[in-house]
Design a protein around this motif. Structure first.
Motif, mmCIF file in Angstrom:
data_model
loop_
_atom_site.group_PDB
_atom_site.id
_atom_site.type_symbol
_atom_site.label_atom_id
_atom_site.label_comp_id
_atom_site.label_asym_id
_atom_site.label_seq_id
_atom_site.Cartn_x
_atom_site.Cartn_y
_atom_site.Cartn_z
ATOM 1 N N ALA A 89 0.837 -1.238 -0.118
ATOM 2 C CA ALA A 89 -0.068 -0.193 0.112
ATOM 3 C C ALA A 89 0.878 1.251 -0.130
ATOM 4 O O ALA A 89 0.658 2.338 -0.762
ATOM 5 C CB ALA A 89 -0.877 -0.036 1.288
ATOM 6 N N LEU A 90 1.803 1.280 0.706
ATOM 7 C CA LEU A 90 2.685 2.273 0.951
ATOM 8 C C LEU A 90 3.631 2.656 -0.628
ATOM 9 O O LEU A 90 3.774 3.761 -0.954
ATOM 10 C CB LEU A 90 3.968 2.421 1.988
ATOM 11 N N GLU A 91 4.136 1.314 -1.103
ATOM 12 C CA GLU A 91 4.463 1.676 -2.368
ATOM 13 C C GLU A 91 3.743 2.255 -3.662
ATOM 14 O O GLU A 91 4.013 3.118 -4.331
ATOM 15 C CB GLU A 91 5.166 0.244 -3.010
ATOM 16 N N ASP A 92 2.275 1.688 -3.493
ATOM 17 C CA ASP A 92 1.352 2.316 -4.236
ATOM 18 C C ASP A 92 1.164 3.905 -3.934
ATOM 19 O O ASP A 92 1.125 4.510 -4.828
ATOM 20 C CB ASP A 92 -0.008 1.491 -4.048
ATOM 21 N N VAL A 95 4.108 5.981 -5.631
ATOM 22 C CA VAL A 95 3.909 6.220 -7.050
ATOM 23 C C VAL A 95 2.783 7.218 -7.259
ATOM 24 O O VAL A 95 3.199 8.199 -8.073
ATOM 25 C CB VAL A 95 3.414 4.927 -7.585
ATOM 26 N N VAL A 96 1.740 7.302 -6.479
ATOM 27 C CA VAL A 96 0.583 8.144 -6.870
ATOM 28 C C VAL A 96 1.214 9.780 -6.316
ATOM 29 O O VAL A 96 0.779 10.714 -7.042
ATOM 30 C CB VAL A 96 -0.691 7.914 -6.222
ATOM 31 N N LEU A 97 1.475 9.704 -5.085
ATOM 32 C CA LEU A 97 2.109 10.848 -4.491
ATOM 33 C C LEU A 97 3.285 11.531 -5.415
ATOM 34 O O LEU A 97 3.322 12.623 -5.342
ATOM 35 C CB LEU A 97 2.516 10.736 -3.150
#
Length: 125
Positions: A89-92, A95-97
């Motif tokens: 979740a943090l990796e996802d 990417v978005v941030l």
């Protein structure tokens, strides 16, 4: 309980995974509760059995659920305690941030959005 957005870019199996995790997180499903069968979900959602099966397999790989041969799929004792789900979740989110930052979104706007999201469901404040 599970709703599929057919217009989303997110694959259907991922939507199913995320919604099951959300249902566990909001205590709709508790440890050792049985999830609906793959066939029932397939019929209810009008989605191919293999798509549902893929979501369940990934949830099992992430230790969110476990299966009992001939009985079904059940919520694990500590389904969201595994670091793998949080790490993914943090990796996802990173990417978005990063994309948002590149596109000029201000840090304050992101903070406001995060506050808004966590306020909505009061999940894991």
């Amino acid at each position: 309980m599970i709703f599929i957005d057919y217009h989303s870019r997110v694959p259907i199996y991922e939507q199913i995974k995320e919604q099951i995790i959300m249902l566990i997180n909001t205590r709709v499903y508790k440890p050792n509760d049985q999830l609906p069968s793959i066939r029932n979900l397939s019929n209810e959602l009008n989605i191919n059995v293999n798509t549902i099966k893929r979501a369940f397999i990934e949830l099992e790989n992430d230790k969110v659920v476990y299966s009992v041969h001939g009985k079904g799929v059940f919520v694990s004792e500590n389904p969201l305690g595994g670091n793998r789900i949080v790490k993914t979740a943090l990796e996802d989110a990173k990417v978005v941030l990063t994309s948002a930052k590149t596109k000029g979104v201000k840090k304050e706007d992101l903070k406001s959005l995060i506050d808004e999201i966590y306020k909505e469901g009061d999940i894991n404040d």
